[in-house]
Design a protein around this motif. Structure first.
Motif, PDB file in Angstrom:
ATOM      1  N   GLN A  67      43.415  -4.098  61.397  1.00 52.83           N
ATOM      2  CA  GLN A  67      43.233  -2.932  62.263  1.00 52.83           C
ATOM      3  C   GLN A  67      41.861  -2.287  62.013  1.00 52.83           C
ATOM      4  OE1 GLN A  67      46.251   0.060  61.849  1.00 52.83           O
ATOM      5  NE2 GLN A  67      46.255   0.452  64.053  1.00 52.83           N
ATOM      6  N   LEU A  68      41.496  -2.198  60.739  1.00 49.83           N
ATOM      7  CA  LEU A  68      40.178  -1.638  60.398  1.00 49.83           C
ATOM      8  C   LEU A  68      39.056  -2.530  60.938  1.00 49.83           C
ATOM      9  CD1 LEU A  68      40.831  -0.615  56.671  1.00 49.83           C
ATOM     10  CD2 LEU A  68      40.480   0.929  58.605  1.00 49.83           C
ATOM     11  N   VAL A  69      39.239  -3.834  60.776  1.00 56.06           N
ATOM     12  CA  VAL A  69      38.223  -4.796  61.227  1.00 56.06           C
ATOM     13  C   VAL A  69      38.025  -4.678  62.743  1.00 56.06           C
ATOM     14  CG1 VAL A  69      37.817  -7.281  61.557  1.00 56.06           C
ATOM     15  CG2 VAL A  69      38.509  -6.430  59.309  1.00 56.06           C
ATOM     16  N   ARG A  70      39.118  -4.626  63.478  1.00 59.22           N
ATOM     17  CA  ARG A  70      39.011  -4.541  64.943  1.00 59.22           C
ATOM     18  C   ARG A  70      38.369  -3.235  65.377  1.00 59.22           C
ATOM     19  NH1 ARG A  70      44.908  -6.941  66.854  1.00 59.22           N
ATOM     20  NH2 ARG A  70      44.582  -9.003  65.951  1.00 59.22           N
ATOM     21  N   SER A  71      38.750  -2.144  64.736  1.00 53.64           N
ATOM     22  CA  SER A  71      38.183  -0.886  65.212  1.00 53.64           C
ATOM     23  C   SER A  71      36.693  -0.790  64.862  1.00 53.64           C
ATOM     24  CB  SER A  71      39.010   0.319  64.755  1.00 53.64           C
ATOM     25  OG  SER A  71      38.635   0.711  63.492  1.00 53.64           O
ATOM     26  N   LYS A  72      36.293  -1.344  63.723  1.00 49.95           N
ATOM     27  CA  LYS A  72      34.853  -1.374  63.398  1.00 49.95           C
ATOM     28  C   LYS A  72      34.104  -2.281  64.364  1.00 49.95           C
ATOM     29  CE  LYS A  72      33.568   1.341  60.269  1.00 49.95           C
ATOM     30  NZ  LYS A  72      32.635   2.410  60.595  1.00 49.95           N
ATOM     31  N   PHE A  73      34.727  -3.402  64.699  1.00 48.13           N
ATOM     32  CA  PHE A  73      34.103  -4.322  65.648  1.00 48.13           C
ATOM     33  C   PHE A  73      33.860  -3.598  66.978  1.00 48.13           C
ATOM     34  CE2 PHE A  73      34.274  -7.153  69.230  1.00 48.13           C
ATOM     35  CZ  PHE A  73      33.421  -8.179  68.868  1.00 48.13           C
ATOM     36  N   ASP A  74      34.885  -2.912  67.463  1.00 43.80           N
ATOM     37  CA  ASP A  74      34.751  -2.196  68.738  1.00 43.80           C
ATOM     38  C   ASP A  74      33.674  -1.123  68.657  1.00 43.80           C
ATOM     39  OD1 ASP A  74      36.360  -3.447  70.512  1.00 43.80           O
ATOM     40  OD2 ASP A  74      38.132  -2.232  70.112  1.00 43.80           O
ATOM     41  N   ASN A 100      32.046   1.092  71.165  1.00 42.39           N
ATOM     42  CA  ASN A 100      33.234   1.696  71.741  1.00 42.39           C
ATOM     43  C   ASN A 100      34.056   2.318  70.616  1.00 42.39           C
ATOM     44  OD1 ASN A 100      35.316   2.264  73.371  1.00 42.39           O
ATOM     45  ND2 ASN A 100      35.900   0.135  73.817  1.00 42.39           N
ATOM     46  N   LYS A 101      34.014   3.616  70.502  1.00 41.46           N
ATOM     47  CA  LYS A 101      34.753   4.255  69.402  1.00 41.46           C
ATOM     48  C   LYS A 101      36.224   4.404  69.788  1.00 41.46           C
ATOM     49  CE  LYS A 101      32.991   7.446  65.908  1.00 41.46           C
ATOM     50  NZ  LYS A 101      33.127   6.564  64.858  1.00 41.46           N
ATOM     51  N   SER A 102      37.141   3.836  68.953  1.00 41.58           N
ATOM     52  CA  SER A 102      38.578   3.997  69.259  1.00 41.58           C
ATOM     53  C   SER A 102      39.181   4.938  68.225  1.00 41.58           C
ATOM     54  CB  SER A 102      39.270   2.634  69.186  1.00 41.58           C
ATOM     55  OG  SER A 102      39.116   2.099  67.909  1.00 41.58           O
TER      56      SER A 102
END
Ligand SMILES: Nc1ncnc2c1ncn2[C@@H]1O[C@H](COP(=O)(O)OP(=O)(O)OP(=O)(O)O)[C@@H](O)[C@H]1O
Ligand SMILES: [Mg+2]
Length: 233
Positions: free
Chosen positions: A215-222, A228-230
């Protein structure tokens, strides 16, 4: 003059690179491959063009490296140069052309692995940096931080014993392979910790469970790659 201007222009836009380079780093068993493969699946599911490249996987070179490792005959310099050759082959064949073609390139270990290992093995830091001097800086580097014992437990739950070079047995740190592993990998962690500040690594706590880390990896990627800040973490 025209050539110089063109070269300058190419440098400015990273040699025509429109893709993005994402890297995972950390000691053996820190969870890099688990996380990068999950990221790859997620990107494919989103129909994003993605290519995964792994350390020490060049078809042209990896058999020679494996032979040298098996015979326990590699010196710090030959160890370093074989991995550098493997990297150069993958860089020229895959990484660079695919970045230019607009792909998201995922690298399971990159130049930082060589910096950490080769420097701990006694190679000159300046020399190692020069060897990899042509390699583009990644857009995002995840560093999976785990204590040595956690990594050792994970490795040994998958196979019966530690390997000669992963334990740094070539450095004569101890006759006991576990003790050698602890000393060697702790030194590698020191190198990663130093680089993490200078090179702006995104640090992931590798002791979290697989889903939490992903989850951390995906949100940093975005956030960093897609701008794209989620709010999901
Ligand atoms: N968060 C986690 N919690 C518990 N076990 C994990 C976690 N992440 C990965 N593992 C397990 O630990 C082992 C090592 O993980 P993985 O292969 O992803 O590490 P790695 O960093 O790629 O190691 P190497 O550098 O040796 O390739 C695997 O068996 C994997 O299933
Ligand atoms: Mg791996």
């Amino acid at each position: 003059m025209v050539i110089q201007q063109t070269q300058q222009k190419l440098k400015e836009n990273r040699y025509g690179v429109t893709g993005k380079l994402i890297v995972v780093e950390g000691i053996d068993g820190s969870g890099k491959s688990t996380q990068i493969r999950l990221l790859e699946k997620w990107l494919r599911f989103r129909n994003i063009r993605v290519f995964l490249t792994e350390w020490n996987s060049s078809e042209a070179i990896k058999d020679i490296t494996a032979k040298g490792k098996k015979k326990e005959k590699l010196t710090p310099t030959t160890f370093s140069l074989l991995h550098a050759t493997d990297f150069a082959d993958r860089y020229e064949r895959n990484i660079f052309p695919l970045l230019r073609a607009g792909y998201i390139v995922l690298a399971d270990r990159y130049i930082y692995t060589a910096y950490a290992r080769d420097i701990v093995r006694g190679c000159s830091p300046l020399w190692v940096k020069k060897v990899y001097g042509y390699a583009l800086k990644p857009d995002l580097v995840f560093y999976f931080r785990v204590p040595v014992d956690v990594a050792a437990d994970r490795i040994l739950s998958g196979r019966p014993r530690l390997k000669y070079y992963e334990a740094g047995m070539d450095l004569d740190l101890s006759n006991d392979i576990y003790e050698s592993y602890r000393v060697f990998q702790s030194r590698i962690i020191e190198q990663y910790e130093k680089m993490s500040k200078n090179e702006n690594f995104v640090i992931i706590d590798g002791t979290y469970n697989i889903e939490q880390q992903q989850q951390l990896v995906r949100s940093k990627f975005d956030e960093i790659v897609m701008n794209n800040k989620s709010d999901n973490g």
